[in-house]
Design a protein around this motif. Sequence first.
Motif, PDB file in Angstrom:
ATOM      1  N   HIS A   1      -1.106   6.776 -81.680  1.00 20.69           N
ATOM      2  CA  HIS A   1      -1.822   7.960 -82.159  1.00 20.69           C
ATOM      3  C   HIS A   1      -2.738   7.547 -83.306  1.00 20.69           C
ATOM      4  O   HIS A   1      -2.295   6.837 -84.221  1.00 20.69           O
ATOM      5  N   LEU A   2      -3.986   7.996 -83.246  1.00 15.98           N
ATOM      6  CA  LEU A   2      -4.993   7.558 -84.206  1.00 15.98           C
ATOM      7  C   LEU A   2      -5.708   8.769 -84.798  1.00 15.98           C
ATOM      8  O   LEU A   2      -6.112   9.678 -84.052  1.00 15.98           O
ATOM      9  N   VAL A   3      -5.885   8.766 -86.104  1.00 18.67           N
ATOM     10  CA  VAL A   3      -6.595   9.843 -86.771  1.00 18.67           C
ATOM     11  C   VAL A   3      -7.593   9.249 -87.757  1.00 18.67           C
ATOM     12  O   VAL A   3      -7.198   8.585 -88.724  1.00 18.67           O
ATOM     13  N   GLU A   4      -8.864   9.522 -87.503  1.00 15.68           N
ATOM     14  CA  GLU A   4      -9.918   9.029 -88.388  1.00 15.68           C
ATOM     15  C   GLU A   4     -10.223  10.046 -89.488  1.00 15.68           C
ATOM     16  O   GLU A   4     -10.044  11.260 -89.305  1.00 15.68           O
ATOM     17  N   SER A   5     -10.715   9.544 -90.603  1.00 13.73           N
ATOM     18  CA  SER A   5     -11.159  10.401 -91.696  1.00 13.73           C
ATOM     19  C   SER A   5     -12.183   9.655 -92.541  1.00 13.73           C
ATOM     20  O   SER A   5     -12.337   8.432 -92.391  1.00 13.73           O
TER      21      SER A   5
ATOM     22  N   LEU B   1     -19.972   4.125 -97.584  1.00 11.00           N
ATOM     23  CA  LEU B   1     -18.961   5.077 -97.130  1.00 11.00           C
ATOM     24  C   LEU B   1     -17.801   4.278 -96.559  1.00 11.00           C
ATOM     25  O   LEU B   1     -18.014   3.241 -95.919  1.00 11.00           O
ATOM     26  N   LYS B   2     -16.593   4.773 -96.783  1.00 10.25           N
ATOM     27  CA  LYS B   2     -15.408   4.086 -96.267  1.00 10.25           C
ATOM     28  C   LYS B   2     -14.640   5.023 -95.348  1.00 10.25           C
ATOM     29  O   LYS B   2     -14.200   6.098 -95.767  1.00 10.25           O
ATOM     30  N   LEU B   3     -14.489   4.628 -94.111  1.00  7.20           N
ATOM     31  CA  LEU B   3     -13.716   5.381 -93.137  1.00  7.20           C
ATOM     32  C   LEU B   3     -12.293   4.858 -93.086  1.00  7.20           C
ATOM     33  O   LEU B   3     -12.046   3.671 -93.315  1.00  7.20           O
ATOM     34  N   SER B   4     -11.383   5.757 -92.766  1.00  4.65           N
ATOM     35  CA  SER B   4      -9.981   5.388 -92.602  1.00  4.65           C
ATOM     36  C   SER B   4      -9.504   5.788 -91.214  1.00  4.65           C
ATOM     37  O   SER B   4      -9.989   6.766 -90.636  1.00  4.65           O
ATOM     38  N   CYS B   5      -8.557   5.037 -90.706  1.00  8.17           N
ATOM     39  CA  CYS B   5      -7.915   5.362 -89.439  1.00  8.17           C
ATOM     40  C   CYS B   5      -6.416   5.175 -89.621  1.00  8.17           C
ATOM     41  O   CYS B   5      -5.942   4.046 -89.790  1.00  8.17           O
ATOM     42  N   ASP B   6      -5.696   6.291 -89.628  1.00  8.05           N
ATOM     43  CA  ASP B   6      -4.240   6.248 -89.704  1.00  8.05           C
ATOM     44  C   ASP B   6      -3.682   6.117 -88.291  1.00  8.05           C
ATOM     45  O   ASP B   6      -4.074   6.884 -87.397  1.00  8.05           O
ATOM     46  N   TYR B   7      -2.786   5.162 -88.096  1.00  3.17           N
ATOM     47  CA  TYR B   7      -2.243   4.950 -86.761  1.00  3.17           C
ATOM     48  C   TYR B   7      -0.723   4.997 -86.776  1.00  3.17           C
ATOM     49  O   TYR B   7      -0.083   4.705 -87.778  1.00  3.17           O
TER      50      TYR B   7
ATOM     51  N   TYR C   1     -15.376   6.305 -83.979  1.00  2.00           N
ATOM     52  CA  TYR C   1     -14.055   6.389 -83.377  1.00  2.00           C
ATOM     53  C   TYR C   1     -13.210   5.178 -83.755  1.00  2.00           C
ATOM     54  O   TYR C   1     -13.712   4.061 -83.852  1.00  2.00           O
ATOM     55  N   CYS C   2     -11.933   5.424 -83.876  1.00  2.00           N
ATOM     56  CA  CYS C   2     -10.936   4.366 -83.993  1.00  2.00           C
ATOM     57  C   CYS C   2     -10.213   4.288 -82.636  1.00  2.00           C
ATOM     58  O   CYS C   2      -9.954   5.327 -82.015  1.00  2.00           O
ATOM     59  N   ALA C   3      -9.916   3.067 -82.201  1.00  2.30           N
ATOM     60  CA  ALA C   3      -9.280   2.896 -80.899  1.00  2.30           C
ATOM     61  C   ALA C   3      -8.281   1.749 -80.964  1.00  2.30           C
ATOM     62  O   ALA C   3      -8.387   0.876 -81.836  1.00  2.30           O
TER      63      ALA C   3
ATOM     64  N   GLY D   1      -8.937   7.922 -81.147  1.00  3.42           N
ATOM     65  CA  GLY D   1      -8.887   9.069 -82.025  1.00  3.42           C
ATOM     66  C   GLY D   1      -9.966  10.070 -81.650  1.00  3.42           C
ATOM     67  O   GLY D   1     -10.721   9.857 -80.685  1.00  3.42           O
ATOM     68  N   GLN D   2     -10.056  11.129 -82.419  1.00  2.00           N
ATOM     69  CA  GLN D   2     -11.015  12.197 -82.139  1.00  2.00           C
ATOM     70  C   GLN D   2     -12.389  11.907 -82.740  1.00  2.00           C
ATOM     71  O   GLN D   2     -13.377  12.564 -82.363  1.00  2.00           O
ATOM     72  N   GLY D   3     -12.456  10.977 -83.662  1.00  2.00           N
ATOM     73  CA  GLY D   3     -13.735  10.615 -84.254  1.00  2.00           C
ATOM     74  C   GLY D   3     -14.012  11.316 -85.569  1.00  2.00           C
ATOM     75  O   GLY D   3     -13.462  12.396 -85.844  1.00  2.00           O
ATOM     76  N   THR D   4     -14.844  10.696 -86.370  1.00  2.00           N
ATOM     77  CA  THR D   4     -15.303  11.283 -87.621  1.00  2.00           C
ATOM     78  C   THR D   4     -16.813  11.080 -87.716  1.00  2.00           C
ATOM     79  O   THR D   4     -17.310   9.986 -87.450  1.00  2.00           O
TER      80      THR D   4
END
Length: 124
Positions: free
Chosen positions: A3-7, A18-24, A95-97, A115-118
């Motif tokens: 399960h992946l969630v981007e932010s 900019l810094k993106l995060s992906c919680d997995y 997207y995170c994958a 993930g759903q993407g940010t």
Amino acid sequence: QVHLVESGGGLVQFGDSLKLSCDYSGGTLNSHTLGWFRQAPGKERQFVAAINENPTTTSYADPLKGRFTVSGDNAKNTIYLQMTNLKAEDTALYYCAAKHGKSGVEYPTLYDFWGQGTQVTVSS
């Protein structure tokens, strides 16, 4: 099942960072490659960067080398994408994958979980 969630996406100015995060969850960097992809309207999904471990290995799309950096924090089950000197053409849904194994990291069709993407929008 991973399960992946981007932010971390948002509206920024040309030249900003900019810094993106992906919680997995459900996987580890030892057993999976985690990748970042992006897709702009009307365009195909594009490889950005990927990371896996044992040993720690990072990969980047050639045009983005030097501006984008992928990293991971096993303790937090999070990977990051640090983006600098942003340009209008970086505007996309990011997207995170996750995929098993360490080969073919640049091919989105080889990734099993997404993930759903940010959204990242760079204003000039």
